[in-house]
Scaffold this active site. Structure first.
Site, PDB file in Angstrom:
ATOM      1  N   ASN A   1       0.831  -1.212   0.000  1.00  0.00           N
ATOM      2  CA  ASN A   1       0.000   0.000   0.000  1.00  0.00           C
ATOM      3  C   ASN A   1       0.862   1.257   0.000  1.00  0.00           C
ATOM      4  O   ASN A   1       0.381   2.338  -0.334  1.00  0.00           O
ATOM      5  CB  ASN A   1      -0.926  -0.013   1.216  1.00  0.00           C
ATOM      6  CG  ASN A   1      -0.171   0.283   2.508  1.00  0.00           C
ATOM      7  OD1 ASN A   1      -0.011   1.441   2.887  1.00  0.00           O
ATOM      8  ND2 ASN A   1       0.326  -0.738   3.194  1.00  0.00           N
TER       9      ASN A   1
ATOM     10  N   TYR B 291      11.118   3.044  -0.112  1.00  0.00           N
ATOM     11  CA  TYR B 291      10.574   1.676  -0.097  1.00  0.00           C
ATOM     12  C   TYR B 291       9.398   1.564  -1.076  1.00  0.00           C
ATOM     13  O   TYR B 291       9.330   0.624  -1.888  1.00  0.00           O
ATOM     14  CB  TYR B 291      10.146   1.330   1.331  1.00  0.00           C
ATOM     15  CG  TYR B 291       9.272   0.110   1.471  1.00  0.00           C
ATOM     16  CD1 TYR B 291       9.782  -1.166   1.274  1.00  0.00           C
ATOM     17  CD2 TYR B 291       7.919   0.235   1.837  1.00  0.00           C
ATOM     18  CE1 TYR B 291       8.964  -2.289   1.416  1.00  0.00           C
ATOM     19  CE2 TYR B 291       7.112  -0.865   1.993  1.00  0.00           C
ATOM     20  CZ  TYR B 291       7.633  -2.132   1.777  1.00  0.00           C
ATOM     21  OH  TYR B 291       6.832  -3.226   1.932  1.00  0.00           O
TER      22      TYR B 291
END
Ligand SMILES: NC(=O)c1ccc[n+]([C@@H]2O[C@H](COP(=O)([O-])OP(=O)(O)OC[C@H]3O[C@@H](n4cnc5c(N)ncnc54)[C@H](O)[C@@H]3O)[C@@H](O)[C@H]2O)c1
Ligand SMILES: O=C(O)[C@H]1O[C@@H](O)[C@H](O)[C@@H](O)[C@@H]1O
Length: 267
Positions: A118, A142
């Site tokens: 997400n 990330y």
């Protein structure tokens, strides 16, 4: 489990949090496991094959392709699961995903399920409902590494004919403990449901959110449902739905500059 029983699946990152739980669930479904990690793996069924990679061998594409030979699919979980120095994320998450896809192509493994996140869209506002079709707005380096992983999947589908499903996993926790988790929690059982759907869906390429059926959600579940993923658990049964004001990024603390700056060490 129809469709998966008797199949052989490789799981990279098999020793990790999700990998350990998922292997238990899949072994119960009658899946034969080929487990790959740099860390020691505790087998969960008789005959489980374990491939312990040396960190230095991560670049050993031939070794990975040998491990995948004969598999019906691969679930690629291996990686750094949070913000880190971008050089490390590029090497482990981006190059690592390339290796998983390329090893699958060489070994003629037809499908790959990617553990995306997400956090690919963590800079969207909590007032926005996000679906997998909107442009990425990663909340850190990330998240950028996961955007690249999804792009690599698209390439291997379009150019080399693999089938891939990228699951944008929410917050995989034993139980939800924060206001953000009330919206982002993915329970262990719902994670198994999401992976089973991704491993068996009759699609060439898909990206979807893997999140529980939380009563308040920031992500549209339609693309997951189209694959057969029906989550059941609801974080709202376990943690209060404390309001989060509009203007807050969905990534919360992960989206703050300090969260990245504190984890950029190498150069
Ligand atoms: N836990 C979550 O909430 C969450 C949410 C979204 C996405 N994800 C993704 O799911 C995956 C698994 O997450 P997790 O929470 O189980 O993390 P984890 O750190 O517990 O597991 C990752 C595993 O990958 C292994 N690994 C790392 N580098 C490797 C390499 N080069 N080769 C082989 N194995 C390697 C580690 O040894 C570890 O066992 C990750 O890709 C992560 O980004 C996790
Ligand atoms: O959004 C989240 O909560 C989660 O995102 C995942 O990608 C990370 O692996 C995990 O550490 C976070 O807890």
């Amino acid at each position: 489990m129809d469709g998966l029983s008797g199949q052989t699946w490789a799981i990279t990152g098999a020793a990790g949090r999700i990998g350990s739980d998922l292997r238990q669930a899949l072994a119960g479904d009658g899946v034969r496991l080929v487990s790959v990690d740099v860390a020691p793996v505790q087998p969960v069924h008789d005959g489980e094959q374990v491939h312990r990679l040396d960190v230095a061998d991560v670049a050993d594409l031939d070794g990975l392709a040998r491990a995948l030979t004969g598999c019906d699919g691969v679930v690629h979980l291996a990686g750094i699961p949070d913000e880190a120095d971008f050089h490390d994320l590029a090497e482990i998450n981006i190059v690592g995903t390339y290796h998983a896809l390329e090893a699958a192509r060489r070994a003629e493994v037809p499908r790959l399920v990617l553990a995306s996140s997400n956090r690919v869209t963590g800079c969207y506002d909590v007032a926005t409902t996000v679906d997998p079709g909107v442009p990425p707005r990663p909340d850190g380096f990330y998240g950028v590494s996961k955007v690249a992983g999804e792009a690599l999947c698209r390439l291997y589908v379009d150019k080399f004919g693999l089938r891939t499903v990228a699951l944008r996993i929410g917050s995989y926790e034993e139980r939800p403990v924060s206001a953000r988790h009330a919206r982002t929690w993915l329970s262990r059982d719902d994670a198994a449901r999401a992976f089973r759907a991704a491993m068996t869906a009759d699609v060439r390429f898909a990206v979807c959110y893997a999140v529980s059926a939380n009563r308040e959600l920031w992500w549209d579940l339609a693309d997951g449902r189209a694959l057969g993923f029906e989550p059941v658990d609801d974080a709202g049964d376990l943690v209060p739905l404390t309001p989060i004001p509009p203007g807050t990024p969905q990534g919360g603390e992960f989206a703050t500059p300090g969260y990245s700056l504190e984890r950029m060490h190498r150069r």
